[in-house]
Every structure is written in C-alpha cells, then in structure tokens.
Design an enzyme around this catalytic site. Structure first.
Site, short mmCIF file in Angstrom:
data_model
loop_
_atom_site.label_atom_id
_atom_site.label_comp_id
_atom_site.label_asym_id
_atom_site.label_seq_id
_atom_site.Cartn_x
_atom_site.Cartn_y
_atom_site.Cartn_z
N TRP A 192 0.84 -1.20 0.00
CA TRP A 192 0.00 0.00 0.00
C TRP A 192 0.88 1.25 0.00
O TRP A 192 0.52 2.28 -0.57
CB TRP A 192 -0.91 -0.01 1.24
CG TRP A 192 -1.71 1.23 1.41
CD1 TRP A 192 -2.89 1.55 0.78
CD2 TRP A 192 -1.42 2.34 2.27
NE1 TRP A 192 -3.34 2.77 1.20
CE2 TRP A 192 -2.46 3.29 2.11
CE3 TRP A 192 -0.39 2.64 3.17
CZ2 TRP A 192 -2.49 4.49 2.82
CZ3 TRP A 192 -0.43 3.83 3.85
CH2 TRP A 192 -1.46 4.75 3.67
N HIS A 193 2.05 1.14 0.64
CA HIS A 193 2.93 2.31 0.73
C HIS A 193 3.58 2.65 -0.59
O HIS A 193 4.04 3.77 -0.79
CB HIS A 193 4.01 2.10 1.80
CG HIS A 193 3.46 2.14 3.19
ND1 HIS A 193 3.00 1.02 3.84
CD2 HIS A 193 3.25 3.17 4.04
CE1 HIS A 193 2.56 1.36 5.03
NE2 HIS A 193 2.69 2.65 5.18
N GLY A 194 3.67 1.70 -1.49
CA GLY A 194 4.26 2.02 -2.78
C GLY A 194 4.80 0.80 -3.49
O GLY A 194 4.89 -0.29 -2.91
#
Lengths: 348, 478
Positions: free
Chosen positions: B330-332
């Site tokens: 989700w962070h990247g």
C-alpha cells in the site's frame, strides 16, 4: 472557548507572530522572488523593524547560529582575502592547480554544493565517487539559494567562512542559477530588473568575485562550476542560458575554475529541454523530476558520471576504480559544448 | 497546501470563520466545506481535482446501485456482491495505475531481460496524486460497508463529497470512516463550546514534531547516512536508524495531530491515529498504536474477509502475513516495501508461535524484565524494518545494514544534541496522558491576551528552531 473568541485569539496570535517573525518571513519571501507575498512581507518587516519587534527572533537566531544571510559583498570578501594572502606573501600567480593523484590510502576530498538541484546531483556524485575508492565527499546544498539573494543565504561568505577552512576540499563541485532568475539589488541599493543589461553585469560581477574567492594561494584546489541545465517549458525558471554563458565566460580566464556544461546531458540533439533520453545502453530514462526543474536519480547519475570523467582529465585517477554502468551514463555522442552561447532557443 | 505554512494559516482563518457562520445552514455549510477542500487540494495541482471528483462520483454511484441490489432487509445478494467486487476492482485499478503501473512495466521488462529477451520498457512518468491512497481507502470502506448492509440508505452526493474530500484528512489521513464522519455533519456543534485548548495543543505538538524534530533528524543524520552509508561509521549508522524511527513517527503523527486539531476547531472529531507506538512490547501491540486507522482498515476489510483467525493456525498465519505484505505494498511499488511488510508479517507470526510455547515456561523470570526485553526486541525489529522502508532500494538497505557490521571511522555525526533529541523523543512516548492534559488545562485557563502571546511565541520558536523551508510530509508520497 467560543468560536468568536478562538477567531480573535487565532488572528491576533498570527498577526503578532508575523510581526515578531517579520525579518525571517521577508528573507524566505525574498528567496522565492518578487510577488504579492514579497510586498506584504516587506511592509510588515518595515513596520516591525521600526519598532524593533523582531529583536526576540534575531536573538534566538544568533543564539542558534542560524540564518547566514548577510549583506557582505563577494568583492569585499575577495579584497579581504587577497589582503590577508598578500600579507602572507602567499597569493600566487594564476596557473592551473596541481593536485596530487589520490589513492585509497590518501583520498581526495570533494565538496559538492549549491541549490536544491544539487541535492539529487550531489547524492549521485557522492555515490559515483564512492565507487572509485579514492574520494571522500561532503554534500552541502541549501534550498532556495543562489547568488541573487545574499541576504537570504550568502554563498560567498559561507564558502570562505565555513567550507574552505573547515572542510578543506581539494575539489569543489557547485551549481547555482535555478533560484537566481529574479530581480536583484546592487551594491548601491538600486533595483535591477532580471535579464536587463545591468542585472547581467551585476550577476557577472558576483560570479567573478565568487570564483576569485575559490582560488587557493597554493594552487592546490580545483573548482568544477556546473552551468545550470535547461528547464522545462512549463516552469517559471527562465534565463538559465544567460547564467550558463556568464559562468562559462568568467571561467575562461581563471585556470582554477573548470566550467562543466550540464546542458547537453539533459537536452535533445538540438539542445532543447527533454524529459527523457537514451542512456549508453540504449534504454530511455526519465532525466527530470515531475517539476521539470530538478534532476531525477537517472538524470543526476548521468551528469555525475560525466563530471567524474571530467575530473579524470584534470587529475590522475588511475589508482581508482572507474567503471560506469552504461545504464547510468549518456551515449558517447553527448558531449560538452566548446562554447556556451549567450542564449539558447526555448530558454527565454 | 502544506499545514505549517502562512498560506494554510490564511486559508484556515477564512475557512474557520465561514464554517462557524454557515454551520446552522446545513446545505450551505456543506457546499462551503466542499469548496474549501477543493481549494486546499487544488493548491498542489488543479488537475488532481479531476481525479478526486471522479472518485467521489464513481463511488457515490456504486453506493447507490449496491444499496439497490441489497434485499429490503439489507441482506447481500449475488448482484450486490458482484457490484462490491466491481467497486473494489475499479478503485484498486485507479490506485494501481497511479502507484504501481511503472513498477510493473519495469519489473516485467527486467524479467524478460534476464531471460535473454531484450525489450525496451516504455518510459512512463505518472504523477502520483497527493493522498490518493487515503481517499481511495476511505471510498472503499464506504462501498464495502454499504454492501455489508451497514447503511440503511446511501449517503446524499453532497454528504459523500464532503466526507471524501474534507481537507483535514484528505492527503494523509487519518483514514476516517463514513460512519464516524457523516453523523457529525448533521450534528450542529455549539459554537460557544469549542475544544480550543485541546485543538491548539494538538496543532502545536504536531508542528513541533514535524518542523523541528523530523526536519532536524533528517538533515542531521538520516538523509546523509541513507544517501551514502559507506561513508559512515557503524555508530553513525545505528543512530541514523534510530533517528529515522523517530523522524517518521514525528513526521506522520505530527501531520495527524495537526489534522485532528484543525478538524476539532471546526467542531469535527477524528479518530486517534497514534498512541505512543514505541512503547509497544510486541508487534501486535505496535500495530494497535501505529497508524491505527490503517490497521483497523486492514483488519476489517482485508484480514477478516480473508478468514481472519477462523481456521487453523497455519491459515491464521497466512492471513497475517498476507495482510502485512499488502499493507507494505500500500505504501508504494518497491521491493523495499514488500520486505518491510514481510518483516512485520513474519515477526507477527513468530511472536504468536513463541508466545504459545512460552506460556507455562516462564521459570521465575521477573515479569518486569520480560516486559523490558520484549520492548527492546520489538523496538529494534521495528527499526530494522524501517531501514527497508527508508532506503531507496533493497541493495541500499543492505548497504546500510552491512555498514552497521563493518563500518569504521569517526563517529563525528553522533552529537550530544542528536542523542538527546532521539532519547527525549523516545522517552516522551512514556509520559502519562495526564501531563499533556494538564498543559491543555493550563492553556485553557489563561486570559485571552496571554493565549495570544503564547500562540505567537510558540509559532516564532517553532519557525526559529526549524530549518528554512518546510519539506513535504513523508506520508504525502503514499
């Protein structure tokens, strides 16, 4: 507390804070160039200074050793430096610097600094230099700075006061210009419109004086002054070609300064701004960040390897490991220009 | 628009005034807040607004059709289930395009290259719209909740637009649920009793954490060491890792503190997002304290639908690991986030296994010693995972860790001030809640003229102690 009272506390508190902080706000506003914010900040600073409301912030800054902006002119710093060196009979005649070949046990110290563009470029250069095993390095960038606003950050003063005596670099790599496309004030306090002949003359004077400051009395220091690259057409950064020409032409008469031309490494075959370009391995890579001003990591790597190659033509780096990955370098067809013209198409 | 700037201060004074004047007029207030939120978001890039407005429109429509597909009793139907799936696919598709497409294309090209098939991956420059992960997750929670029959009727378009775009939580959370936010739209708070002391303390605390602590640690040691770990001594690397743990906490929780404080001044309460996470004595405890609204989201919309702990131990472990892995992603789009998620997932599993075996085998170890050891271990595992979170690539992360083993030289960058800032920031997490509450009461008890002076002096001191210019919040990139 009622909403009405909160509004009063908030507005009054903010106004009081703006008054107490007026000088700092004006400095930051100045660094970003002219505009309505600058006008408002100037009025508040004038009122605040008149009543000396800023004394608290000034004292806190002094205690913290912050905000190195000052009105000391680079030419004045040169005069002082030359006087001191003459007294020591150390001011040598101009000749190319002589720098001993570095080894892993006696590495060269390189300092890289400038504005925010130098953040990515400097990080890449540090990484590239580290692979050779014969360099140590320091990165010293200051966001929103340049030579136009010494009242915000005085680069010449920082160089002679901090960088040269404390860091003692054998090689300096620096780049300015992206924040200098704004009006300036000359030594007599006259406002100079950006791009006017007077502005160009004043900028040239500052570049020349800063270059003179970097001369080592023992001719053992080399400065690679990078000209600014072309900026994207959607940005507000203009006049990089004029600045590049000034730096290039001033470097011609100073053997201790080597001009490095970043322009071709970040442009197309016609030397216009490009977002992406092929590397030596044939793959196309994005060279700039989303703002079309700063370099991407790939763009910075490309320039960093070229700078190292340039240093290699001036200093014997044969004991270092220099093996650039083709994915990080520009194709062999990309090379610095022999002459940097006063203007480039698309840069006005 | 960044919170700790003059631009935002001016914006907020206008919004605060307009909000309280228009609050009794429900419809006008909603339009006003929506317009203000659009200005706030458009300040970065007006083109981003199209995406936000599209997300509002698409998800509101999904909400309406999903609700119609439910039975009159609010029970799920095959059609409603498929519509929820379609909503999830559309939302994740948009998120995936902006966050992961370039990563996917280059990964495929690299894989083909390693197989001897040389392909030239197209050069893509997809600009990640600020806050897209946050408002996408909020939109997803709304449509999934509708599909679960949690809402008696879909929200009116205007209410949904205000919920999704509300400027205080728009770009970096907290991830507020519609069920927490929307009821507050209809409840008109009394303008005579605004929780100003709590709000001002939160805003100041947040600004101090972001502008002073986070910026200091970043420039002093974290950025230089992570940029070129080979140039630093092992002690410098160690302190850089600890400093990053404090930096990311100060940065992210600082933003949320300001967001909660700002919303509170407008009469809206957000859920807590951080609760002294570095006091945690287990990773499970850590995730109950760190980015709590994301943890809650992952639990309710990922872990439980995957089956949660309703199965064998292995089934539970698989779910735990998957949730942390996806939480990392989700962070990247970077392998570093995959490893970060894997460390958390793997350790959470290990923690459960050890705890199960430990019960009954304590053998007289004093509980306090156990607690301290658990805290020490948890904190250091979290810090180890942060190395992968912070490093630009996996090889850079390993370079940092390797330097921790072999780094020699001078430790000149480990200054007394740095040690004090890191230790004081860590110690501050153990300060009982009653002390900040006392400070709130003290501020609330001051005469207005003294409050004005305190506000002004606080702002000047934060500006003086911070660096020139404000760097964007770390979590804006997510």
């Amino acid at each position: 507390m009622s909403a009405g009272m909160i509004l009063i506390v908030m507005v009054a508190g903010l106004l009081l804070a703006m008054t107490l902080n007026a000088d700092a706000t004006l400095r930051k506003s100045n660094a970003k160039g002219d505009g309505w914010r600058n006008g408002v900040a100037s009025v508040i600073a004038t009122v605040s200074d008149t009543f000396q409301f800023t004394f608290l912030r000034t004292r806190v800054d002094a205690a913290l050793g912050k905000n190195q902006g000052s009105r000391i002119d680079a030419a004045e710093l040169v005069r002082r430096q030359q006087e001191a060196q003459a007294a020591q009979d150390a001011y040598a005649a101009s000749r190319p610097p002589t720098i001993a070949a570095p080894t892993s046990s006696a590495p060269l110290h390189l300092w890289v600094g400038g504005d925010s563009i130098t953040q990515t470029l400097g990080a890449s250069l540090q990484r590239v230099l580290a692979t050779t095993g014969v360099f140590t390095s320091t990165l010293d960038y200051h966001v929103s700075t340049g030579l136009a606003r010494p009242d915000y950050f005085n680069w010449p003063e920082h160089l002679v006061r901090d960088v040269l005596p404390k860091d003692q670099p054998s090689v300096l790599v620096m780049m300015f210009g992206a924040n200098d496309g704004q009006n300036m004030t000359d030594r007599q306090g006259r406002g100079l419109t950006r791009g006017s002949p007077e502005w160009l003359a004043e900028y040239r004077r500052r570049v020349a004086a800063t270059m003179d400051l970097l001369k080592s009395p023992t001719d053992d220091r080399l400065t690679i002054w990078c000209g600014p690259p072309p900026m994207g057409p959607g940005t507000k950064v203009r006049g990089m070609d004029e600045i590049a020409h000034i730096v290039w032409s001033e470097a011609q008469t100073r053997p201790w300064i080597q001009y490095f031309d970043t322009w071709p490494f970040l442009s197309d075959d016609e030397l216009r701004y490009v977002l992406e370009a092929p590397s030596a391995d044939g793959q196309r890579r994005v060279l700039r960040q989303a703002d079309d001003v700063h370099m991407s990591v790939a763009g910075a790597d490309r320039v960093a390897w070229a700078i190292l190659a340039r240093i290699g033509t001036l200093i014997d780096l044969s004991s270092g490991r220099i093996a650039p990955p083709p994915g990080e370098t520009a194709p062999a067809s990309v090379a610095e220009r022999r002459e940097v013209p006063e203007s480039m198409p698309g840069s006005e | 628009m960044l919170f700790p700037t003059i631009d935002f201060a001016v914006f907020f004074v206008v919004v605060f005034t307009g909000s309280w004047i228009l609050r009794p007029h429900r419809r006008a207030w909603r339009w006003f807040i929506l317009a203000a939120s659009c200005v706030f978001y458009g300040w970065w890039d007006w083109n981003f607004l199209y995406l936000l407005l599209a997300s509002i429109g698409i998800n509101w429509l999904f909400g309406v059709v999903i609700h119609r597909a439910l039975t009159p009793d609010g029970e799920r139907t095959p059609l409603s289930i498929w519509l929820v799936r379609a909503a999830v696919v559309v939302n994740l598709g948009i998120l995936g395009y902006f966050k992961y497409f370039s990563f996917f294309v280059s990964a495929v090209a690299d894989r083909l290259d390693s197989l001897g098939i040389s392909v030239s991956a197209p050069v893509l420059r997809i600009v990640l719209p600020v806050g897209i992960s946050f408002f996408t997750f909020q939109a997803l929670s709304y449509v999934i909740d509708i599909g679960r029959g949690h809402w008696r009727r879909p929200l009116p378009l205007l209410d949904f637009a205000v919920y999704l775009s509300f400027f205080a939580h728009l770009v970096a959370g907290p991830i507020v649920r519609a069920s927490e936010f929307v009821p507050q739209l209809d409840h008109i708070p009394d303008p005579r009793y605004v929780r100003a002391s709590e709000a001002f303390m939160l805003i100041f605390r947040g600004m101090f954490k972001k502008v002073v602590i986070s910026s200091f640690l970043a420039t002093q040691i974290v950025d230089p060491v992570f940029r070129l770990p080979g140039a630093y001594d092992r002690w410098e690397v160690l302190w850089a890792i600890y400093a990053y743990a404090i930096q990311i906490y100060a940065d992210f929780s600082g933003y949320t503190d300001i967001a909660i404080g700002v919303a509170l001044l407008l009469g809206i309460r957000f859920p807590l997002n951080f609760d002294a996470p570095y006091t945690a004595t287990s990773l499970q405890d850590f995730w109950r304290r760190w980015h709590m609204t994301l943890s809650r989201w992952l639990r309710d919309y990922l872990y439980i639908p995957l089956g949660g702990n309703r199965g064998s131990k292995l089934f539970t472990y698989r779910n735990l690991f998957l949730v942390m892995l996806l939480g990392g992603l989700w962070h990247g789009a970077n392998w570093t986030f995959v490893i970060w998620g894997s460390i958390h997932g793997g350790y959470l599993i290990g923690e459960r296994v050890v705890k199960e075996r430990w019960v009954g085998h304590e053998r007289g170890v004093p509980p306090r010693v156990v607690k301290v050891l658990q805290w020490f271990l948890t904190f250091n595992v979290v810090c180890l995972a942060w190395v992968f979170f912070r490093a630009p690539s996996v090889s850079d992360a390993f370079a940092v860790l390797w330097r921790l083993v072999v780094g020699t030289g001078s430790d000149a960058n480990v200054t007394l001030l740095l040690i004090l800032v890191v230790l004081a920031s860590l110690a501050s997490q153990f300060v009982p809640e009653r002390f900040p509450k006392r400070a709130e009461r003290w501020f609330g008890g001051l005469a207005p003229i003294l409050q004005i002076a305190a506000l002004a002096l606080g702002l000047v001191m934060i500006d003086a102690l911070g660096p020139e210019g404000v760097a964007p919040f770390i979590y804006f990139q997510f």
